[in-house]
Write a protein that holds these residues in place. Structure first.
Motif, short mmCIF file in Angstrom:
data_model
loop_
_atom_site.label_atom_id
_atom_site.label_comp_id
_atom_site.label_asym_id
_atom_site.label_seq_id
_atom_site.Cartn_x
_atom_site.Cartn_y
_atom_site.Cartn_z
N GLU A 1 39.77 33.98 39.59
CA GLU A 1 39.46 35.08 39.10
C GLU A 1 40.89 36.22 39.12
OE1 GLU A 1 37.52 35.91 36.71
OE2 GLU A 1 36.39 33.98 36.96
N MET A 2 41.13 36.56 40.33
CA MET A 2 42.50 37.25 40.31
C MET A 2 43.79 36.82 39.76
SD MET A 2 41.06 39.98 42.01
CE MET A 2 42.36 40.83 42.64
N LYS B 1 43.59 37.99 36.18
CA LYS B 1 43.71 39.14 36.25
C LYS B 1 45.01 39.98 36.64
CE LYS B 1 39.33 39.89 34.31
NZ LYS B 1 39.26 40.84 33.02
N CYS C 1 43.12 45.95 35.03
CA CYS C 1 42.37 44.61 35.12
C CYS C 1 41.04 44.46 36.31
CB CYS C 1 43.62 43.55 35.79
SG CYS C 1 44.77 43.27 34.71
N THR C 2 41.13 45.58 36.72
CA THR C 2 39.72 45.85 37.56
C THR C 2 38.55 46.28 37.30
OG1 THR C 2 40.28 47.89 38.36
CG2 THR C 2 41.28 46.47 39.77
N MET D 1 35.17 43.87 37.18
CA MET D 1 35.63 42.97 37.99
C MET D 1 34.53 42.78 38.90
SD MET D 1 38.78 42.15 40.42
CE MET D 1 39.99 42.01 38.91
N ARG E 1 31.82 40.78 37.39
CA ARG E 1 32.17 39.19 37.38
C ARG E 1 32.05 38.54 38.90
NH1 ARG E 1 32.41 35.09 34.32
NH2 ARG E 1 34.36 33.81 34.37
N PHE E 2 32.68 39.26 39.91
CA PHE E 2 32.38 38.70 41.18
C PHE E 2 31.10 38.39 41.71
CE2 PHE E 2 37.09 40.32 42.56
CZ PHE E 2 37.36 39.48 41.94
N SER F 1 38.32 48.98 46.49
CA SER F 1 39.52 49.10 46.19
C SER F 1 40.12 50.70 46.17
CB SER F 1 39.56 48.98 44.27
OG SER F 1 38.81 50.03 43.75
N ARG G 1 36.26 40.33 29.19
CA ARG G 1 35.51 39.36 29.48
C ARG G 1 35.68 38.09 28.70
NH1 ARG G 1 31.68 42.94 26.17
NH2 ARG G 1 31.27 41.83 24.29
#
Length: 675
Positions: free
Chosen positions: A496-497, A500, A526-527, A530, A533-534, A546, A562
């Protein structure tokens, strides 16, 4: 020190004040269109006084008065041995509030009221607003300041540190230093505050005290701390159990006496100038229905008395306004205790002046010496707030504030008390662009507003860009993201990272067995979305933190918020069981049977990348053909429940979120005429 005394007559002063002034709100809410600022009864007096104060606060360069310098007598510095001022700082969920409650309980508070008194704080289990408390130990008063731990509320930490002489840095005995730990420590070292390290939660089975102590020392070194700062005292504690020790985690005493003794020994007593005039920097604000606006801050010099006439200034260029102290309080536990006089060095609060805001200096009217205003880091995320334009606008009895003037007044009020929030005109006369530190901060604002009866719409979050003054290139904010995840999901996180544009900086073993801590550097844009999603891809087991890192060059690339499209309804009416049953294989739905919907509303998440338009209100046609004998029952899956934070992380740039006191709805911009 010097005094700033105007060299002008009464008539010149009156003429200068008559010149049209741009409010200080011009920096935080520039060029707002004029409109009625009516608001609900509770905050009407607060807002009216604050707006008037802003008009007086910013004096244009043409109307600034000539100044001359008056020399003060030689200062006489004394130490308040009967007083200590300390701020408790840490990463989110490292136990600041729990430890503060335990300290108050040990020092004689019969019935401890939690420092997290706000309803949202209790629901979410986090500290949102900085709060003051005070305990008395061995005849010495200790002023405690509890600060937020989440990065989005960093402005609270930055301004509150002005009231403290030392900082108690809490570090989780299992997690160790986290992103916000680095931020708050950097701010404390910048202000040259004495640091006491408290390794908290040493009773946790996964605690690793030696590793945490080593990494904390390394963090001091990385932040450029000098030898004296690196030689910090260490206390081991469990705020939940109310025990502590200075010898080690295995030698905890029966209470928090070791911690209190360390605070008395290591926190410098306040140093005050007994000959200096009144000075107090307003670091926080409160409001009471009966007494109005309440100013909170540390009295740097002089003294405050009930009935005393004081001046208010914003920096050296600010206008001197006068007022009278009507009520005065000092802190006792986490309550305000009325008093008649407060001397220099103490933290106090008073009422009687409505035209004041954070960053102003309370000064002596005869010898005004304003302090430098509080400065905080600039916001990085923006959203557009506007009135509700959906077909369902204003139909709820709970919606008591639906007009643009009411929305503007509420956002202005937030700008006055929250230094990290900025506001400026939006794309229309009924919209306002609101800037903040992150989506969580803006989401908290939205949640508070809906509970106050507001109804409005917001656009998708967008990251703010700036221009490099030297090269002229566009810059965007970057985040340092730390993710604690079970080893089985490590590949999912890295995948995923990578999508992004995240760059991994480090990988370490986690505090819990079979877990890994991954550190990435990633653009802020990009965060967005997130965490949700995680949570989906790791069954909620990944913990993400963060912190703003730096401004980096913007490459102009776009990133999908998304990977799946939206399911939108093409008709207005009630969602039917028949239609939901027919389309349930196409994706997940945000609505249920018999729920009112309108054309253009997003009612679900499509399984594919493209959007899907359906008629969710279609009913089964009447037929003379009887069904086969027998009966069966079909149960629809429950609708997907979404909070404001979930919506902000889910919505795309062509969508808008409708926020009401009862529920939230997502819609396409064209459906509500916002495009």
């Amino acid at each position: 020190m010097a005094s700033l005394v105007p060299q002008t007559g009464v008539h010149q002063v009156a003429a200068a004040r008559a010149v049209s002034r741009q409010r200080e709100l011009g920096r935080r809410c520039p060029e707002l269109p004029s409109s009625s600022t009516s608001s609900h009864a509770l905050s009407a007096s607060l807002l009216a006084g604050a707006v008037a104060g802003l008009h007086r606060r910013s004096v244009s360069r043409r109307s600034r008065l000539p100044l001359r310098v008056a020399t003060l007598d030689k200062p006489s510095i004394i130490e308040r041995e009967d007083l200590r001022n300390i701020a408790i700082i840490a990463h989110v969920d490292h136990g600041k509030t729990t430890l503060t409650n335990a300290l108050m309980k040990q020092c004689g508070m019969e019935k401890v009221k939690s420092m997290d008194s706000d309803q949202l704080e209790q629901e979410r289990g986090i500290t949102i607003l900085a709060k003051n408390a005070a305990v008395t130990y061995k005849g010495i008063k200790i002023n405690l300041v509890d600060t937020p731990g989440h990065a989005d509320f960093g402005a609270e930490v930055e301004r509150i540190l002005n009231m403290a002489d030392a900082c108690l840095l809490l570090v989780d005995a299992a997690e160790g230093p986290m992103p916000q730990t680095k931020f708050v420590l950097r701010q404390a070292l910048k202000l040259q505050k004495k640091i006491i390290v408290c390794i908290n939660k040493v009773d946790k089975p996964a605690s690793r005290v030696d590793w945490v102590l080593d990494t904390t020392f390394d963090l001091f070194g990385c932040l450029g701390a000098d030898d004296e700062a690196c030689d910090f005292p260490v206390v081991y504690a469990s705020g939940f159990q109310g025990v502590a020790s200075t010898e080690g985690p295995d030698e905890l005493e029966k209470d928090l006496t070791p911690l209190l003794d360390t605070i008395l020994q290591e926190t410098p007593p306040p140093k005050v100038d007994s000959t200096a005039p009144l000075q107090m920097l307003v670091s926080n604000l409160d409001y009471d229905d009966y007494v109005g606006r309440i100013c909170i801050g540390r009295l740097i010099s002089g003294e405050l008395k009930v009935g005393q006439e004081v001046g208010i200034m914003y920096g050296e260029d600010g206008e001197l306004r006068k007022g009278t102290v009507t009520k005065l309080w000092q802190f006792k536990n986490n309550d305000k205790d009325p008093t008649d006089i407060v001397k220099a060095g103490d933290i106090c609060c008073f009422s009687g002046i409505s035209e004041v805001m954070i960053g102003d200096t309370v000064v002596d009217t005869q010898t005004p010496l304003p302090l430098p205003p509080i400065q905080v880091e600039e916001p990085t995320v923006a959203m557009e707030f506007t009135i509700n334009k959906s077909p369902f606008a204003g139909k709820l009895k709970e919606s008591t504030k639906v007009t643009a003037p009411q929305l503007k007044a509420r956002l202005e009020k937030e700008c006055l008390t929250n230094l990290a929030i900025r506001m400026e005109p939006g794309s229309t006369t009924e919209s306002f662009k609101v800037k903040g530190r992150g989506t969580l901060q803006l989401g908290i604002l939205m949640e508070n507003m809906r509970r106050e009866g507001f109804e409005f719409m917001v656009s998708a979050p967008e990251v703010l860009l700036r221009e490099d003054p030297e090269t002229g290139k566009k810059l965007e904010p970057y985040e340092e993201v730390v993710i604690d995840v079970p080893n089985e999901y490590q590949g999912v996180i890295m995948e995923e990272m990578q999508k992004k544009m995240g760059v991994m900086n480090s990988m370490e073993s986690g505090a819990v067995e079979n877990s890994t801590v991954l550190t990435f550097e990633i653009p802020t844009r990009c965060t967005i979305g997130m965490p949700g999603r995680f949570a989906q891809r790791t069954s909620g087991s990944a913990v993400m933190s963060s912190q703003f890192s730096h401004w980096g060059e913007f490459d102009g690339s776009s990133v999908k918020i998304r990977e799946k499209g939206s399911i939108c309804t093409t008709a207005t009416g009630k969602a039917t069981f028949y239609s939901i049953l027919n389309f349930q294989q196409r994706g997940k739905f945000f609505v249920e049977h018999a729920e009112e919907v309108y054309a253009g509303q997003v009612i679900g998440l499509h399984n594919k990348e493209i959007d899907l338009d359906v008629n969710i209100t279609k009913e089964k046609a009447v037929s003379n053909v009887r069904a086969a004998s027998g009966s069966f029952t079909v149960n629809l899956p429950p609708k997907v429940e979404m909070s404001i934070d979930d919506w902000l992380g889910h919505m795309d740039t062509d969508e808008v979120l409708e926020v009401t006191p009862v529920d939230c709805r997502l819609a396409k911009k064209h459906a509500v005429k916002m495009k």
